[in-house]
Enzyme design. Structure first.
Site, PDB file in Angstrom:
ATOM      1  N   TYR A   1      41.041  47.893  46.753  1.00 18.46           N
ATOM      2  CA  TYR A   1      41.345  46.476  46.741  1.00 18.46           C
ATOM      3  C   TYR A   1      40.736  45.775  45.524  1.00 18.46           C
ATOM      4  O   TYR A   1      41.460  45.111  44.771  1.00 18.46           O
ATOM      5  CB  TYR A   1      40.875  45.852  48.059  1.00 18.46           C
ATOM      6  CG  TYR A   1      41.528  44.553  48.376  1.00 18.46           C
ATOM      7  CD1 TYR A   1      40.826  43.554  49.024  1.00 18.46           C
ATOM      8  CD2 TYR A   1      42.845  44.308  48.029  1.00 18.46           C
ATOM      9  CE1 TYR A   1      41.422  42.347  49.314  1.00 18.46           C
ATOM     10  CE2 TYR A   1      43.446  43.106  48.311  1.00 18.46           C
ATOM     11  CZ  TYR A   1      42.727  42.121  48.961  1.00 18.46           C
ATOM     12  OH  TYR A   1      43.311  40.938  49.243  1.00 18.46           O
TER      13      TYR A   1
ATOM     14  N   GLU B   1      45.293  43.367  38.279  1.00 17.45           N
ATOM     15  CA  GLU B   1      46.229  42.233  38.258  1.00 17.45           C
ATOM     16  C   GLU B   1      45.686  41.093  37.407  1.00 17.45           C
ATOM     17  O   GLU B   1      46.391  40.530  36.567  1.00 17.45           O
ATOM     18  CB  GLU B   1      46.468  41.741  39.688  1.00 17.45           C
ATOM     19  CG  GLU B   1      47.258  42.728  40.543  1.00 17.45           C
ATOM     20  CD  GLU B   1      47.146  42.410  42.031  1.00 17.45           C
ATOM     21  OE1 GLU B   1      47.075  41.220  42.380  1.00 17.45           O
ATOM     22  OE2 GLU B   1      47.132  43.359  42.832  1.00 17.45           O
TER      23      GLU B   1
END
Lengths: 293, 248
Positions: free
Chosen positions: B170, B177
């Site tokens: 995660y 990103e």
């Protein structure tokens, strides 16, 4: 007939959940279950009388902490005062919003001044209604709501006001015809919304929390009650649609859409609770849009 | 947040609803079960194909440059197909909230179509490879978890993977990103892409550059919430802890 005392414990924690002390020997488990859930289910009201509760002679009351609360009046006043003030900051082109050469200048478009009048009138009306018209069922709501609500109202007000009062604002495509039509819609819906608020107020005596079915009165604006459970929301959406057409501004249209979505949810809820509470509720009525929604 | 680590999607026995006991199966219609099983198998397969393609590319070329271009069609196909998951929630065959699923799928669609696809100069950034790898491992784990749950045969390893991989994946995915969006900023500013300027007859403007900045900022409140939610789910599922959730 000898009555039973029934004690209900939580299977896992062994904690005492409920004590029913006058249970009929012939009572089925289903009936005991309803006695138990009735005492655990919905919240009791301030007006409920102890004797009238279905609990036998020993009553176990469950306390649920609702968390920090704030009064509805406080929330309404804060969330409505913001847009009124914020819009004016943009209208008067206070420094640091637009380029410095525009500081304190005035728009040359009539519709911009009209829009300011309408927007300000709308929020002044809301503030006055909060102070003098509305009769609230609940005293308070969770504290976090004030941050959520103010972000919504103040944020959208700033976003709309920024474009409408912008030096590069483009007036509506169909000119004064469009503005006049839109203004008419806006005024009618404001009057309608106010009429409904007054009618709802008159349904409920001062200081009471009674609920009755609203019906049309002599005021033609209230005749919408024939078709809709929450005509106040219908008129409110109408006002904002009028304002969107008048300003021909996408942020206003988006604000109307979001407001419409929220009010539809509220209207459906209100409609459902009317249906639940009143057997003779008029069947023709829809929650917010006649015949449709 | 592009990581789709939310529970309960795709018909698994996990409910997004905290109050439902973990492991309790919602009674699904036969058709719904068949469809969801098929869907989850297809998605597991799709992301496996992507994983293999990525490994082969790296073995042949020894670099991440050109990786996105070589797998983009498959990536776009399977990631866009995930929109179906929102429909699953809408029609109620999956017990997760439409909003949560919508946000997660939207952020993935955003990353694929509105950033990586549209801003060509950044396609060879390392950060792209970073989130691609993270997404691939996450999705293979997630979809196989749902598949096995639907078939009522959940291997312990899959369950373990689903509730432990995210701890690393995660943050790695989020880093990939954010770095990608950050790399894209100068190109967006220069080209003025996806932006609308004043004056125009709809009296609205949109600056994609500032939109990207706000998106990056929104990771700050969102990421910890989702991450700690997954950590709580992990403790509940793997260690049977009774967690007292804050009542909303």
């Amino acid at each position: 007939m000898k009555h039973y005392e029934v004690e209900i414990l939580d299977a896992k924690t062994r904690e005492k959940l409920c004590f029913l002390d006058k249970v009929e020997p012939q009572a089925t488990i289903a009936e005991i279950k309803t006695l138990f859930t009735k005492t655990q289910g919905k919240s009791l009201k301030d007006e409920d009388v102890l004797q009238k509760l279905p609990v036998g002679t020993t009553a176990t009351l469950f306390f649920r902490d609702l968390g920090a609360q704030i009064s509805w009046v406080t929330v309404f006043l804060t969330e409505y005062a913001g847009p009124l003030f914020i819009y004016l900051l943009f209208y008067f082109r206070v420094p640091f919003i637009y380029g410095h050469k525009y500081d304190f200048t005035s728009s040359r478009h009539t519709v911009v001044h009209l829009a300011c009048l309408c927007h300000s009138f709308h929020y002044v009306k809301r503030l006055l209604e909060t102070l003098f018209v509305h009769r609230f069922s609940h005293g308070t709501m969770p504290l976090r709501n004030i941050f959520k609500n103010c972000t919504y109202y103040w944020g959208f007000a700033a976003w709309m006001a920024y474009y409408i009062n912008h030096p590069l604002y483009t007036p509506p495509t169909y000119g004064s015809q469009q503005v006049k039509l839109a203004l008419t819609i806006f005024v009618i819906c404001q009057l309608g919304n106010f009429s409904i608020h007054m009618a709802l107020r008159d349904l409920r005596p001062a200081g009471s929390k009674t609920r009755k079915i609203p019906y049309p009165t002599k005021n033609p604006f209230t005749w919408l009650f024939l078709l809709v459970s929450c005509p106040n929301y219908t008129y409110e959406v109408g006002s904002w649609i009028g304002f969107a057409i008048m300003t021909q501004c996408v942020p206003v249209a988006l604000f109307s859409l979001v407001g419409f979505t929220q009010m539809t949810i509220w209207a459906k809820g209100k409609h459902r609770s009317y249906l639940r509470e009143f057997r003779d509720y008029p069947p023709l009525r829809m929650p917010i849009i006649p015949f449709l929604l | 947040m592009a990581s789709s680590e939310e529970d309960g999607t795709n018909g698994s026995s996990e409910a997004g609803d905290e109050k439902e006991a973990i492991g309790k199966r919602r009674r699904l219609g036969f058709l719904a079960t068949v469809w969801l099983t098929f869907y989850n198998i297809a998605m597991t397969a799709g992301w496996l194909v992507l994983a293999i393609a990525m490994v082969r590319f790296y073995m042949e070329k020894g670099t991440h440059r050109g990786l996105y271009k070589s797998i983009q069609k498959t990536l776009k196909f399977f990631q866009t197909l995930a929109l179906l998951e929102v429909v699953h929630c809408l029609i109620g065959i999956v017990p997760t909230s439409v909003l949560v699923t919508g946000v997660q799928v939207s952020s993935r669609i955003f990353m694929v179509w509105l950033v990586t696809h549209s801003i060509k100069p950044i396609q060879n950034e390392e950060s792209v490879a970073l989130f691609l790898v993270s997404w691939t491992v996450t999705e293979i784990t997630r979809y196989s978890f749902y598949t096995f749950s639907l078939l009522d045969h959940l291997p312990h390893f899959i369950k373990w993977a689903r509730y432990n991989f995210f701890i690393i994946l995660y943050p790695v995915g989020v880093a990939g990103e954010l770095l990608t969006i950050y790399a894209a900023l100068p190109y967006v500013k220069k080209s003025g892409m996806f932006s609308v300027r004043l004056p125009n007859k709809y009296n609205v403007s949109f600056d994609y550059y500032y939109f990207l900045l706000i998106t990056m900022a929104s990771y700050i409140p969102l990421f910890p919430q989702l991450y700690f939610h997954m950590l709580r789910q992990r403790r509940k599922v793997l260690h049977g802890e009774v967690i007292v959730e804050k009542d909303d």
